[in-house]
Design a protein around this motif. Structure first.
Motif, mmCIF file in Angstrom:
data_model
loop_
_atom_site.group_PDB
_atom_site.id
_atom_site.type_symbol
_atom_site.label_atom_id
_atom_site.label_comp_id
_atom_site.label_asym_id
_atom_site.label_seq_id
_atom_site.Cartn_x
_atom_site.Cartn_y
_atom_site.Cartn_z
ATOM 1 N N ASP A 37 0.660 -1.338 0.070
ATOM 2 C CA ASP A 37 0.365 -0.008 0.057
ATOM 3 C C ASP A 37 0.617 1.374 0.289
ATOM 4 N N TYR B 7 0.549 3.928 -3.193
ATOM 5 C CA TYR B 7 0.002 5.831 -2.403
ATOM 6 C C TYR B 7 1.130 6.517 -3.505
ATOM 7 N N VAL C 247 -5.742 6.932 -3.560
ATOM 8 C CA VAL C 247 -5.032 5.611 -2.959
ATOM 9 C C VAL C 247 -5.405 5.093 -1.628
ATOM 10 N N ARG C 248 -5.072 6.506 -1.428
ATOM 11 C CA ARG C 248 -4.483 6.459 0.061
ATOM 12 C C ARG C 248 -6.278 5.704 1.134
ATOM 13 N N GLN D 268 -8.973 4.437 0.117
ATOM 14 C CA GLN D 268 -8.813 2.288 -0.400
ATOM 15 C C GLN D 268 -8.150 1.414 0.584
ATOM 16 N N SER D 269 -6.982 2.414 1.062
ATOM 17 C CA SER D 269 -5.686 1.435 1.518
ATOM 18 C C SER D 269 -6.581 1.391 3.678
ATOM 19 N N TYR E 33 -5.036 0.544 5.872
ATOM 20 C CA TYR E 33 -4.025 1.271 6.488
ATOM 21 C C TYR E 33 -3.761 3.363 6.168
ATOM 22 N N LEU F 195 -0.620 6.329 6.219
ATOM 23 C CA LEU F 195 -0.251 6.605 5.019
ATOM 24 C C LEU F 195 -0.044 8.211 4.751
#
Length: 144
Positions: A95, A99, A109-110, A112-113, A115, A119
């Protein structure tokens, strides 16, 4: 490494470098799903004062109680410009790479994670445009 990267404590399940053979080892906290505490700038700590858990090596079979020295023992870590980029496990490092690759589209992107908070707290050293290519190359080499 900045305090913000550590802010919420450390995950109770980690990928560590085996102290015996250096292979990837799995660590699970003795405290279940509670995050391992991190001393913050004000001296405050999380709910437990120990980073004790069970360590199981995937390489040599070592299986014992272990006290984590984080991030020194992180299996997924790499050095860049005097700082250490670490991840709790392979999924987090994947991830982080996604990112970094995203550039201006990082927010999507963040989100969707799992984490996302981590991030968002990566030190700026790793987020600079000049860091993108070297870091992604190092991450790909680390992930194999």
């Amino acid at each position: 490494m900045t305090d913000r990267y550590y802010n919420k404590g450390i995950a109770p399940r980690l990928a560590l470098a085996c102290p015996q053979c250096g292979a990837e080892a799995r660590f699970e906290s003795l405290y279940g799903d509670l995050p391992l505490p991190v001393l913050l700038a004000g001296g405050e700590a999380g709910p437990k004062q120990s980073w004790a858990g069970r360590l199981s090596c995937l390489g040599c079979g070592l299986n014992r109680t272990h006290e984590v020295d984080w991030p020194r023992e992180a299996f997924f870590q790499l050095a860049y410009r005097g700082d250490t980029l670490w991840a709790f496990d392979r999924a987090m490092m994947v991830d982080i790479a996604a990112y970094l690759r995203a550039g201006p589209d990082r927010d999507a992107v963040r989100r969707q994670s799992p984490y996302a908070t981590r991030l968002m707290r990566l030190p700026k050293t790793f987020l600079a445009a000049r860091a993108r290519e070297p870091l992604i190359a190092k991450i790909e080499a680390l992930l194999g």
